[in-house]
Design a protein around this motif. Structure first.
Motif, short mmCIF file in Angstrom:
data_model
loop_
_atom_site.label_atom_id
_atom_site.label_comp_id
_atom_site.label_asym_id
_atom_site.label_seq_id
_atom_site.Cartn_x
_atom_site.Cartn_y
_atom_site.Cartn_z
N ARG A 290 49.47 34.34 32.00
CA ARG A 290 50.02 35.06 31.98
C ARG A 290 49.52 36.65 31.64
NH1 ARG A 290 54.99 37.70 33.44
NH2 ARG A 290 56.07 35.49 34.35
N THR A 294 47.73 40.17 32.58
CA THR A 294 48.61 40.59 32.25
C THR A 294 47.26 42.10 31.47
OG1 THR A 294 50.64 40.00 31.98
CG2 THR A 294 49.94 42.28 30.95
N VAL A 385 44.65 37.34 39.33
CA VAL A 385 45.42 38.12 38.29
C VAL A 385 47.59 38.10 38.63
CG1 VAL A 385 46.65 40.31 37.58
CG2 VAL A 385 43.66 39.18 37.45
N VAL A 386 47.30 38.85 40.45
CA VAL A 386 48.48 38.59 41.02
C VAL A 386 49.81 37.61 41.41
CG1 VAL A 386 50.06 39.31 43.39
CG2 VAL A 386 47.85 40.13 43.09
N LEU A 389 50.30 36.46 37.85
CA LEU A 389 51.55 37.32 36.97
C LEU A 389 52.87 36.98 38.50
CD1 LEU A 389 49.82 41.02 37.42
CD2 LEU A 389 50.93 40.06 35.52
N ARG A 390 52.77 36.45 39.47
CA ARG A 390 53.42 36.09 40.01
C ARG A 390 55.05 34.39 39.14
NH1 ARG A 390 54.54 37.69 45.21
NH2 ARG A 390 53.13 38.57 46.22
N GLN A 392 56.66 32.40 36.77
CA GLN A 392 57.70 32.07 35.92
C GLN A 392 56.92 31.99 34.48
OE1 GLN A 392 59.02 34.85 35.32
NE2 GLN A 392 58.60 35.83 37.23
N THR B 48 56.80 43.24 46.45
CA THR B 48 55.57 43.13 45.30
C THR B 48 54.19 43.23 45.77
OG1 THR B 48 57.26 41.69 43.66
CG2 THR B 48 55.41 40.99 43.78
N ASN B 52 51.33 45.72 45.13
CA ASN B 52 50.39 45.20 44.39
C ASN B 52 48.67 46.02 44.82
OD1 ASN B 52 51.54 43.51 42.28
ND2 ASN B 52 51.13 41.77 43.30
N LEU B 57 46.31 45.71 42.42
CA LEU B 57 46.08 44.43 41.75
C LEU B 57 45.37 43.18 43.06
CD1 LEU B 57 49.14 43.93 39.68
CD2 LEU B 57 46.60 44.37 38.59
N ASP B 58 45.66 44.01 43.87
CA ASP B 58 44.87 42.95 45.40
C ASP B 58 44.98 44.08 46.49
OD1 ASP B 58 44.81 40.82 46.73
OD2 ASP B 58 47.30 40.24 46.85
N PHE B 92 56.42 45.61 34.59
CA PHE B 92 57.03 43.87 34.36
C PHE B 92 58.13 43.83 34.46
CE2 PHE B 92 52.17 43.90 33.60
CZ PHE B 92 51.66 43.68 34.84
N PHE B 94 59.57 41.05 33.64
CA PHE B 94 59.23 39.84 32.28
C PHE B 94 59.23 40.82 30.62
CE2 PHE B 94 60.75 37.09 35.36
CZ PHE B 94 62.18 37.33 35.00
N ASN B 96 55.57 41.20 29.51
CA ASN B 96 54.64 40.67 29.56
C ASN B 96 53.81 41.11 28.18
OD1 ASN B 96 55.16 39.54 32.02
ND2 ASN B 96 53.60 39.81 32.63
N MET B 98 52.54 40.60 24.32
CA MET B 98 51.38 40.10 24.27
C MET B 98 52.58 39.79 22.28
SD MET B 98 48.59 39.90 25.84
CE MET B 98 49.48 40.87 27.39
N ARG B 157 53.11 51.46 26.55
CA ARG B 157 51.70 50.93 26.83
C ARG B 157 51.70 51.58 28.27
NH1 ARG B 157 51.84 44.01 28.07
NH2 ARG B 157 52.51 45.24 29.93
#
Ligand SMILES: Nc1ncnc2c1ncn2[C@@H]1O[C@H](COP(=O)(O)OP(=O)(O)OP(=O)(O)O)[C@@H](O)[C@H]1O
Ligand SMILES: [Mg+2]
Lengths: 392, 229
Positions: A290, A294, A385-386, A389-390, A392, B48, B52, B57-58, B92, B94, B96, B98, B157
């Motif tokens: 994760r 990120t 990456v995708v 990130l999904r 958990q 999502t 993305n 990201l995709d 995100f 959660f 994310n 560091m 961030r």
């Protein structure tokens, strides 16, 4: 790029304590491999040094032609004078050539460790011994006398075997011998021997031939003349070698074997440790998935991520390597070990951990770390990456 | 104002073995500069996935994705990463963050990809933390912060490098009502006062009310959107 790499790597290294359990798999696995490698190489080095110490360039050993070692050589008694009369042999103050016809025989003595009988070389030498081998120094007592069953004991043998103190009596087969001196010869192979008068040994063991003749030469450069004189003499069939050359040949087999063991056993263990490292790094990468995803989302490239995985693997591997080398050094460096020497008798030598050996150990550790980090690093770089990130 | 996001006939299909699943069906979408869009819809409707694609990201299976003037569906992986660093801030569900880095260091991360000096990075990160109201927590580690505070750090961030748009996937999904309202209020301020374009996925109709515009997705397609305020 450097900035990113440094930041990602440092961040990752700081997180290692959180993965202590899995990280220690690399460290301990590699420490084991390196400890084995280092101690066996230390053994090979110690053995080699001990044997290589035996011998001077201005001393020559004469054996029957074609025989590799004293045990399977023989030289007729009347050849002794011919050999010692050859040019190049040093003379003592009285004008006598310095050299001895010698024999070796194997006797058994109980070891100090467990009392089990073990082989030791009993060498028959002559009254010229002190002049012939000046490095051989009496620590206690005196030299043996001819015609009586007296012997002197090398310091290594004295440490290794029971009942070989000054004044004690030793019985071999049907003969009783008195220990009249303890000598040291500076850690060479003779340190593990018992030495007595050659004629006395011959009569006690019912032998009549010499096995070798060792002569001191005027100078190292006198060797060629000495050798030529003997090898061109039609009444002799002998091989003539400088002592260092002779001992190097004697130690070659065992040194080879020890090196083989070091690299073979070390290699097999290294493969095991590599899988351990691989496993650790895979789990490190997946626990960081994760985080890595990120960073990639933010715009970090694959290179800093790959380098951070390698840095972790290499750091842990080096740690393991250093630990293993330190343990080997701590527990084994200077330890006395005995093994079968040139005459199938025990040679006492010390494990010697040299800086060179430690460096070899660290290289192996780095190599394991590099291989163990390679595939996980590639996986980290290819991490989708995708998906990461999904998850958990 | 021009469009910051333009999607043309975008389809996204996943192949799992022999089975092909189409997650987005020939989707068209325009988002104007300075807009604040809430993307809503049932679970699995493709929110999502769409986000993305917009955030780079995709890649789409078909169609064009033009964001901040770039055909991002045509960029290589490395170029796309550079493009993201320059144009997109991600938030995100959660957070994310560091875990080993302080709030300050977390916020500085995107600036490591710029040419700013260390002093400038520090100053900019502190400014971003001030905007989200956490300047006094700069030295704290994420584990020493509440969920709401962590999400504020994440927002700092996302905006520290002054991206063209903020992309937020359920930013309040893990927060209680009151904290969620604070975070949404913050996003609203960023949109209204700092002119940030924001695209936010949410399940929460109350959260969606903070946006200027709500889009609804169902089974991989957009259903008629409506204007708010
Ligand atoms: N890598 C993948 N391979 C196959 N199917 C996928 C993959 N990623 C997503 N999907 C499918 O795409 C569909 C849309 O997923 P997406 O995550 O975009 O939905 P969502 O609207 O964000 O849902 P949620 O509200 O639960 O987050 C889902 O049916 C999901 O199973
Ligand atoms: Mg979703």
């Amino acid at each position: 790029m450097l900035k990113q790499t440094l930041a990602v790597t440092l961040m990752n290294l700081r997180a290692i304590p959180q993965r202590l359990g899995t990280s220690s798999v690399i460290v301990i696995g590699i420490a084991g491999v390196v400890a084995v490698l280092v101690s066996v190489l230390a053994m090979a080095t110690g053995f080699h040094q001990t044997v290589a110490n035996s011998g001077r360039a201005d001393r020559a050993i004469v054996l029957r032609g074609g025989s590799q070692a004293e045990v399977n050589s023989s030289i007729a008694r009347d050849n002794l004078l011919t050999i010692l009369d050859a040019p190049g042999v040093r003379k003592d103050a009285a004008g006598r050539p310095i050299g001895c016809g010698e024999i070796v025989t194997i006797v058994n003595l109980p070891t100090i460790d467990d009392g089990n009988l073990s082989n030791v070389t009993l060498r028959g030498s002559c009254g010229q011994l002190a002049a012939l081998r000046p490095e051989l120094k009496l620590i206690e007592g005196r030299l043996f006398e001819p015609a009586v069953r007296e012997l002197i004991v090398g310091a290594g043998a004295a440490q290794q075997f029971r009942g070989v103190t000054l004044g004690s009596r030793i019985s071999f087969r049907d003969s009783d011998w008195t220990v009249v001196g303890i000598f040291s010869s500076g850690g060479d192979a003779h340190d593990s021997e018992l030495i007595a008068d050659v004629d006395t040994v011959q009569s006690a063991f019912r032998r009549s031939l010499y096995q070798s003749v060792t002569a001191l030469l005027d100078a190292p450069s006198s060797f060629d003349a000495f050798k030529d004189a003997l090898t061109t003499n039609p009444t002799l069939t002998v091989d003539v070698k400088r002592e260092p050359e002779y001992y190097a040949e004697q130690s070659k087999q065992l040194t080879k074997l020890l090196n083989f063991i070091a690299y073979f056993v070390g290699g097999i263990m290294a493969i095991g440790a590599m899988f351990g490292a691989l496993n650790t790094m895979y789990s490190a990468v997946s626990s960081r998935a994760r985080e890595i995803a990120t960073l990639r989302a933010i715009g970090f490239g694959a290179v800093p991520v790959v380098i951070s995985v390698f840095a972790e693997a290499l750091l842990l591997a080096l740690l393991g390597g250093a630990l293993g080398a330190a343990l080997a050094w701590l527990f084994f460096n200077g330890n006395a070990v005995s093994t079968l020497g040139a005459n199938f008798s025990q040679v006492v030598f010390r494990l010697t951990v040299t800086p060179g050996i430690v460096v070899s150990g660290l290289w192996l550790a780095l190599f394991i770390g590099l291989l163990g980090g390679l595939f996980p690093a590639v996986r980290a770089a290819r991490l989708p990456v995708v998906d990461a990130l999904r998850a958990q | 104002m021009g469009n910051i996001v333009s999607l043309r006939k975008v389809a996204k299909r996943y192949t799992r073995g022999k089975e092909v699943v189409e997650v987005l069906h020939s989707l068209d979408l325009d988002i104007a500069e300075g807009d604040f869009v809430a993307l809503m819809g049932p679970s699995g409707s493709g929110k999502t996935t769409l986000l993305n694609l917009i955030g780079g990201l995709d890649r789409p299976t078909e169609g064009e994705v033009i964001v901040a003037g770039e055909h991002i569906d045509r960029l290589s992986g490395a170029a796309l990463a550079r493009w993201r660093a320059r144009h997109v801030g991600f938030v995100f569900q959660f957070y994310n963050l560091m875990p080993m880095l302080s709030a300050q260091a977390n916020v500085e991360l995107p600036l490591l990809l710029t040419h700013l000096s260390a002093a400038q990075r520090r100053a900019n990160a502190l400014t971003a933390l001030t905007i989200v109201g956490l300047a006094d927590r700069a030295r704290h580690k994420p584990s020493e912060l509440s969920g709401g505070q962590q999400q504020r750090v994440a927002i700092a961030r996302a905006l520290v490098a002054d991206p063209t748009l903020l992309v937020c996937d359920e930013p309040t999904g893990d927060l209680d009502r009151r904290t969620a309202d604070e975070i949404l209020g913050l996003l609203q301020v960023l949109n209204r006062e700092h002119g940030k374009t924001i695209i936010m996925v949410t399940h929460d109709p109350k959260a969606a009310e903070y946006a200027r515009r709500q889009l609804h997705m169902d089974k991989g397609a957009l259903v008629d959107g409506q204007q708010v305020s």
